[in-house]
Design an enzyme around this catalytic site. Structure first.
Site, mmCIF file in Angstrom:
data_model
loop_
_atom_site.group_PDB
_atom_site.id
_atom_site.type_symbol
_atom_site.label_atom_id
_atom_site.label_comp_id
_atom_site.label_asym_id
_atom_site.label_seq_id
_atom_site.Cartn_x
_atom_site.Cartn_y
_atom_site.Cartn_z
ATOM 1 N N GLU A 82 -3.925 4.699 2.787
ATOM 2 C CA GLU A 82 -3.282 3.802 2.067
ATOM 3 C C GLU A 82 -3.815 3.268 0.954
ATOM 4 O OE1 GLU A 82 -1.738 0.368 4.449
ATOM 5 O OE2 GLU A 82 -2.356 1.667 6.209
ATOM 6 N N THR B 293 0.844 -1.340 -0.102
ATOM 7 C CA THR B 293 -0.072 -0.087 -0.135
ATOM 8 C C THR B 293 0.832 1.193 -0.047
ATOM 9 O OG1 THR B 293 0.011 0.085 2.615
ATOM 10 C CG2 THR B 293 -2.048 -0.996 1.144
HETATM 11 P P1 ADP Z 1 4.776 1.126 3.469
HETATM 12 O O1 ADP Z 1 4.669 0.524 4.949
HETATM 13 O O2 ADP Z 1 6.286 1.489 3.635
HETATM 14 O O3 ADP Z 1 3.994 1.784 2.863
HETATM 15 P P2 ADP Z 1 4.467 -1.188 1.905
HETATM 16 O O4 ADP Z 1 4.652 -2.675 2.216
HETATM 17 O O5 ADP Z 1 2.808 -0.875 2.151
HETATM 18 O O6 ADP Z 1 5.349 -0.227 3.021
HETATM 19 O O7 ADP Z 1 4.558 -1.217 0.435
HETATM 20 C C1 ADP Z 1 4.328 0.042 -0.201
HETATM 21 C C2 ADP Z 1 5.280 0.321 -1.238
HETATM 22 O O8 ADP Z 1 5.296 -0.632 -2.240
HETATM 23 C C3 ADP Z 1 4.762 1.556 -1.966
HETATM 24 O O9 ADP Z 1 5.103 2.766 -1.400
HETATM 25 C C4 ADP Z 1 5.226 1.637 -3.524
HETATM 26 O O10 ADP Z 1 6.612 2.199 -3.376
HETATM 27 C C5 ADP Z 1 5.456 0.047 -3.429
HETATM 28 N N1 ADP Z 1 4.529 -1.008 -4.532
HETATM 29 C C6 ADP Z 1 4.733 -1.621 -5.269
HETATM 30 N N2 ADP Z 1 3.645 -1.929 -5.908
HETATM 31 C C7 ADP Z 1 2.600 -1.435 -5.426
HETATM 32 C C8 ADP Z 1 1.061 -1.426 -5.670
HETATM 33 N N3 ADP Z 1 0.694 -2.277 -6.469
HETATM 34 N N4 ADP Z 1 0.538 -0.632 -4.920
HETATM 35 C C9 ADP Z 1 1.073 0.073 -4.135
HETATM 36 N N5 ADP Z 1 2.322 0.075 -3.624
HETATM 37 C C10 ADP Z 1 3.267 -0.769 -4.305
HETATM 38 N N1 RBF Z 2 -6.667 -2.951 8.226
HETATM 39 C C1 RBF Z 2 -7.454 -3.259 9.267
HETATM 40 O O1 RBF Z 2 -6.819 -3.409 10.437
HETATM 41 N N2 RBF Z 2 -8.853 -3.637 9.400
HETATM 42 C C2 RBF Z 2 -9.116 -3.398 7.968
HETATM 43 O O2 RBF Z 2 -10.389 -4.055 7.846
HETATM 44 C C3 RBF Z 2 -8.493 -3.143 6.778
HETATM 45 N N3 RBF Z 2 -8.814 -3.132 5.431
HETATM 46 C C4 RBF Z 2 -8.019 -3.036 4.492
HETATM 47 C C5 RBF Z 2 -8.624 -2.891 3.105
HETATM 48 C C6 RBF Z 2 -7.706 -2.616 1.961
HETATM 49 C C7 RBF Z 2 -8.319 -2.554 0.700
HETATM 50 C C8 RBF Z 2 -6.366 -2.456 2.276
HETATM 51 C C9 RBF Z 2 -5.485 -2.297 1.149
HETATM 52 C C10 RBF Z 2 -5.676 -2.376 3.512
HETATM 53 C C11 RBF Z 2 -6.660 -2.642 4.647
HETATM 54 N N4 RBF Z 2 -6.176 -2.490 5.884
HETATM 55 C C12 RBF Z 2 -6.880 -3.000 6.904
HETATM 56 C C13 RBF Z 2 -4.870 -2.045 6.312
HETATM 57 C C14 RBF Z 2 -3.925 -3.063 6.338
HETATM 58 O O3 RBF Z 2 -3.660 -3.521 7.739
HETATM 59 C C15 RBF Z 2 -2.339 -2.264 6.265
HETATM 60 O O4 RBF Z 2 -2.350 -1.893 4.563
HETATM 61 C C16 RBF Z 2 -1.219 -2.967 6.523
HETATM 62 O O5 RBF Z 2 -1.119 -2.889 7.886
HETATM 63 C C17 RBF Z 2 -0.014 -2.274 6.019
HETATM 64 O O6 RBF Z 2 0.028 -1.010 6.232
HETATM 65 MG MG MG Z 3 1.966 0.859 3.163
#
Ligand code: ADP
Ligand code: RBF
Ligand code: MG
Length: 148
Positions: free
Chosen positions: A80, A28
């Site tokens: 996110e 995300t």
């Molecule tokens: P963070 O906790 O730093 O957000 P994540 O594990 O959520 O790390 O990974 C997010 C990062 O991955 C984004 O900031 C982006 O650089 C990269 N990324 C690669 N593919 C995707 C995607 N399909 N959607 C969102 N982020 C992506």
């Molecule tokens: N986190 C939660 O604690 N509860 C949720 O219902 C929840 N729904 C999510 C739905 C989507 C489509 C996405 C992308 C994330 C969601 N998350 C939720 C957040 C998730 O915990 C988070 O993306 C990870 O912790 C990484 O930051």
């Molecule tokens: Mg993220």
């Protein structure tokens, strides 16, 4: 709840906790707190869908989570975006644009990571389907995504 939609915003992609990719396999792109604070009051926490673009990339489908992630009990509100597209590389520091078009569900707590992941995959399927609606196509080609 949905009276502020469609909602357009943009901001830099910043580091989060690194859990999205590693723990969930669902990366995300996180927005900075200034972007989160600009959200209209009547956009509730929860899961949304819409269109998104990383700088001058094509416009892709997205799902977005807004709130405190009850499963992880975050202290700071986050916004996110999971882009429904496979990227080869990270894009931290790039400008992400989004338009939020619809609401899926409130944020929930889960008894396991597996249950959270399964629900997010359902959200992704729902977003993919909803975004095929003809009234949502105009937002994909909105000038917001073609302006610098
Ligand atoms: P963070 O906790 O730093 O957000 P994540 O594990 O959520 O790390 O990974 C997010 C990062 O991955 C984004 O900031 C982006 O650089 C990269 N990324 C690669 N593919 C995707 C995607 N399909 N959607 C969102 N982020 C992506
Ligand atoms: N986190 C939660 O604690 N509860 C949720 O219902 C929840 N729904 C999510 C739905 C989507 C489509 C996405 C992308 C994330 C969601 N998350 C939720 C957040 C998730 O915990 C988070 O993306 C990870 O912790 C990484 O930051
Ligand atoms: Mg993220």
């Amino acid at each position: 709840m949905t009276t502020s939609l469609p909602y357009f915003t943009k901001g830099e992609v910043v580091k989060g906790f690194g859990r999205g990719s590693k723990e969930l396999g669902i990366p995300t792109a996180n927005f900075p707190i200034e972007v989160v604070q600009k959200l209209p009051k009547n956009i509730d926490t929860g899961v949304y869908y819409g269109w998104t673009q990383v700088e001058d990339s094509p416009v892709y489908k997205m799902v977005m989570s807004v709130g405190w992630n009850p499963f992880y009990k975050n202290k700071e509100k986050s916004m996110e975006t999971h882009i429904i597209h496979k990227f080869e590389d990270d894009f931290y520091g790039k400008i992400l644009k989004i338009v939020i078009l619809g609401y899926i569900r409130p944020e929930m707590d889960f008894s396991s990571i597996e249950a959270l992941k399964e629900t997010i995959w359902e959200d992704i399927k729902k977003a993919e389907l909803e975004l095929e609606r003809s009234d949502f196509q105009q937002y994909k080609s909105n000038s917001f995504f073609s302006q610098q």
